[in-house]
Design a protein around this motif. Structure first.
Motif, short mmCIF file in Angstrom:
data_model
loop_
_atom_site.label_atom_id
_atom_site.label_comp_id
_atom_site.label_asym_id
_atom_site.label_seq_id
_atom_site.Cartn_x
_atom_site.Cartn_y
_atom_site.Cartn_z
N PRO A 151 2.41 -10.47 11.89
CA PRO A 151 2.77 -9.55 10.81
C PRO A 151 1.79 -9.61 9.65
CG PRO A 151 4.70 -10.77 11.57
CD PRO A 151 3.51 -11.41 12.20
N VAL A 152 1.44 -8.43 9.14
CA VAL A 152 0.59 -8.31 7.96
C VAL A 152 1.43 -7.74 6.83
CG1 VAL A 152 -1.45 -7.23 6.94
CG2 VAL A 152 -1.49 -7.97 9.35
N ILE A 153 1.49 -8.48 5.73
CA ILE A 153 2.21 -8.04 4.53
C ILE A 153 1.18 -7.56 3.52
CG2 ILE A 153 3.84 -8.72 2.74
CD1 ILE A 153 4.96 -8.95 5.59
N ALA A 154 1.35 -6.34 3.04
CA ALA A 154 0.42 -5.77 2.08
C ALA A 154 0.82 -6.14 0.65
CB ALA A 154 0.37 -4.26 2.23
N ILE A 155 -0.17 -6.34 -0.21
CA ILE A 155 0.09 -6.67 -1.61
C ILE A 155 -0.94 -5.99 -2.50
CG2 ILE A 155 -1.38 -8.74 -1.70
CD1 ILE A 155 0.85 -10.09 -3.37
N GLY A 156 -0.56 -5.79 -3.74
CA GLY A 156 -1.49 -5.29 -4.74
C GLY A 156 -1.24 -3.86 -5.17
N GLY A 157 -0.60 -3.69 -6.32
CA GLY A 157 -0.40 -2.35 -6.88
C GLY A 157 0.58 -1.47 -6.14
N ILE A 158 1.38 -2.07 -5.29
CA ILE A 158 2.33 -1.26 -4.50
C ILE A 158 3.55 -0.91 -5.35
CG2 ILE A 158 3.80 -1.21 -2.44
CD1 ILE A 158 1.85 -3.25 -1.18
N MET A 159 3.83 0.39 -5.41
CA MET A 159 4.97 0.91 -6.15
C MET A 159 5.94 1.57 -5.17
SD MET A 159 4.07 -0.02 -9.14
CE MET A 159 5.30 0.81 -10.15
N PRO A 160 7.18 1.79 -5.58
CA PRO A 160 8.12 2.46 -4.67
C PRO A 160 7.59 3.78 -4.12
CG PRO A 160 9.32 1.51 -6.51
CD PRO A 160 7.86 1.33 -6.82
N CYS A 161 6.82 4.52 -4.94
CA CYS A 161 6.33 5.83 -4.53
C CYS A 161 5.26 5.76 -3.44
CB CYS A 161 5.79 6.59 -5.73
SG CYS A 161 4.38 5.80 -6.55
N ASN A 162 4.63 4.59 -3.24
CA ASN A 162 3.60 4.53 -2.20
C ASN A 162 3.94 3.56 -1.07
OD1 ASN A 162 2.90 1.96 -3.30
ND2 ASN A 162 1.37 2.89 -4.65
N VAL A 163 5.19 3.12 -1.02
CA VAL A 163 5.62 2.23 0.06
C VAL A 163 5.42 2.86 1.43
CG1 VAL A 163 7.66 1.18 1.15
CG2 VAL A 163 7.26 0.86 -1.29
N SER A 164 5.76 4.14 1.56
CA SER A 164 5.69 4.79 2.86
C SER A 164 4.26 4.87 3.37
CB SER A 164 6.31 6.18 2.82
OG SER A 164 5.63 7.01 1.90
N GLU A 165 3.29 5.15 2.49
CA GLU A 165 1.92 5.25 2.97
C GLU A 165 1.34 3.88 3.31
OE1 GLU A 165 -0.20 7.42 0.00
OE2 GLU A 165 -0.49 5.67 -1.32
N VAL A 166 1.85 2.85 2.66
CA VAL A 166 1.43 1.49 3.02
C VAL A 166 1.95 1.14 4.41
CG1 VAL A 166 1.72 -0.96 2.49
CG2 VAL A 166 1.26 0.66 0.65
N LEU A 167 3.23 1.42 4.66
CA LEU A 167 3.82 1.11 5.95
C LEU A 167 3.25 1.97 7.08
CD1 LEU A 167 7.55 0.64 4.92
CD2 LEU A 167 5.81 -1.11 5.27
N SER A 168 2.73 3.15 6.73
CA SER A 168 2.16 4.03 7.74
C SER A 168 0.88 3.43 8.35
CB SER A 168 1.84 5.40 7.15
OG SER A 168 0.77 5.33 6.23
N THR A 169 0.31 2.42 7.71
CA THR A 169 -0.87 1.74 8.25
C THR A 169 -0.50 0.78 9.38
OG1 THR A 169 -0.76 -0.16 6.74
CG2 THR A 169 -1.96 1.80 5.98
N GLY A 170 0.79 0.53 9.54
CA GLY A 170 1.24 -0.45 10.52
C GLY A 170 1.59 -1.79 9.90
N ALA A 171 1.45 -1.89 8.57
CA ALA A 171 1.82 -3.13 7.89
C ALA A 171 3.29 -3.45 8.15
CB ALA A 171 1.56 -3.01 6.40
N HIS A 172 3.58 -4.74 8.32
CA HIS A 172 4.95 -5.17 8.60
C HIS A 172 5.84 -5.01 7.38
CE1 HIS A 172 8.17 -7.66 10.32
NE2 HIS A 172 8.22 -8.29 9.16
N GLY A 173 5.27 -5.22 6.19
CA GLY A 173 6.06 -5.15 4.97
C GLY A 173 5.17 -5.19 3.75
N ILE A 174 5.79 -5.43 2.59
CA ILE A 174 5.07 -5.43 1.33
C ILE A 174 5.45 -6.67 0.50
CG2 ILE A 174 4.90 -2.93 1.25
CD1 ILE A 174 7.18 -2.98 -0.84
#
Length: 208
Positions: A151-174
């Motif tokens: 699992p890859v967890i993304a971090i850095g500047g993530i806001m509720p409004c961009n959660v979906s585009e982060v997860l669309s990369t295949g990231a497991h979570g935030i």
């Protein structure tokens, strides 16, 4: 199971503030990272013992301090580049899940080879904690995700409004630091992140 929403403390709150925020957000986050670089082992132990009165130990992850994590019987430890080796931690502190911060495909692959349970990769967007540093962006996040099986967890500047585009990369979570712990209303912020993750999960499930 690696949680999908990680709230990371910033080291800027008082003992009392950190306790209150953690207790408030507990129902809405999967993991609470105790990232308190300036606190002593004894202070961290006291903090965790207080937290465990209201927050389940299975949600607590201690950054860097393997000794404190193990002695406090929490879920896991999150390692940095200067921390103990993953192999050493896995060999001697077997109950702990082990995560590691990475900043490239190479680092993610090396971490996977050492047996780490998950990685946190970033920073994805401009971040208050990385002022002046160029964000790595969604494309690089996707490349990291595709380069490993953990699992890859993304971090850095993530806001509720961009959660979906982060997860669309295949990231497991935030993972979120200032977005929760330094928000004017940490509880409401945690609810919003949780809602966005749930919406993504529901939408994805409906496409299967």
């Amino acid at each position: 199971m690696i949680p999908k929403l990680h709230a990371v403390s910033t080291g800027k709150q008082s003992f009392e503030q950190l306790l209150k925020i953690s207790r408030d957000i507990d129902p809405y986050v999967g993991a609470i990272h105790i990232r308190e670089k300036e606190r002593t082992a004894r202070e961290l132990e006291m903090l965790i013992e207080e937290l465990k009165k209201d927050v389940h130990a299975s949600k607590l992850i201690v950054n860097d301090r393997v000794d404190v994590a193990f002695a406090s019987h929490v879920k896991g430890v999150h390692l940095a580049y200067h921390s103990l080796s993953v192999q050493g931690v896995k060999a001697h502190f077997q109950p702990l899940i082990v995560g590691k911060s990475v900043h490239s495909i190479k680092e993610a692959q090396e971490a996977e080879q050492t047996g780490v349970d998950y990685v946190i990769y970033g920073h994805v967007y401009p971040s208050k904690s990385k002022i002046g540093q160029t964000p790595r962006g969604l494309e690089r996040l996707n490349q990291v995700v595709r380069s490993v099986k953990i699992p890859v967890i993304a971090i850095g500047g993530i806001m509720p409004c961009n959660v979906s585009e982060v997860l669309s990369t295949g990231a497991h979570g935030i993972a979120v630091m200032s977005g929760v712990f330094q928000d004017e209303n940490p509880l409401q912020a945690a609810k919003e992140y949780d809602e966005q993750l749930r919406r993504w999960s529901d939408t994805y499930a409906n496409t299967l």
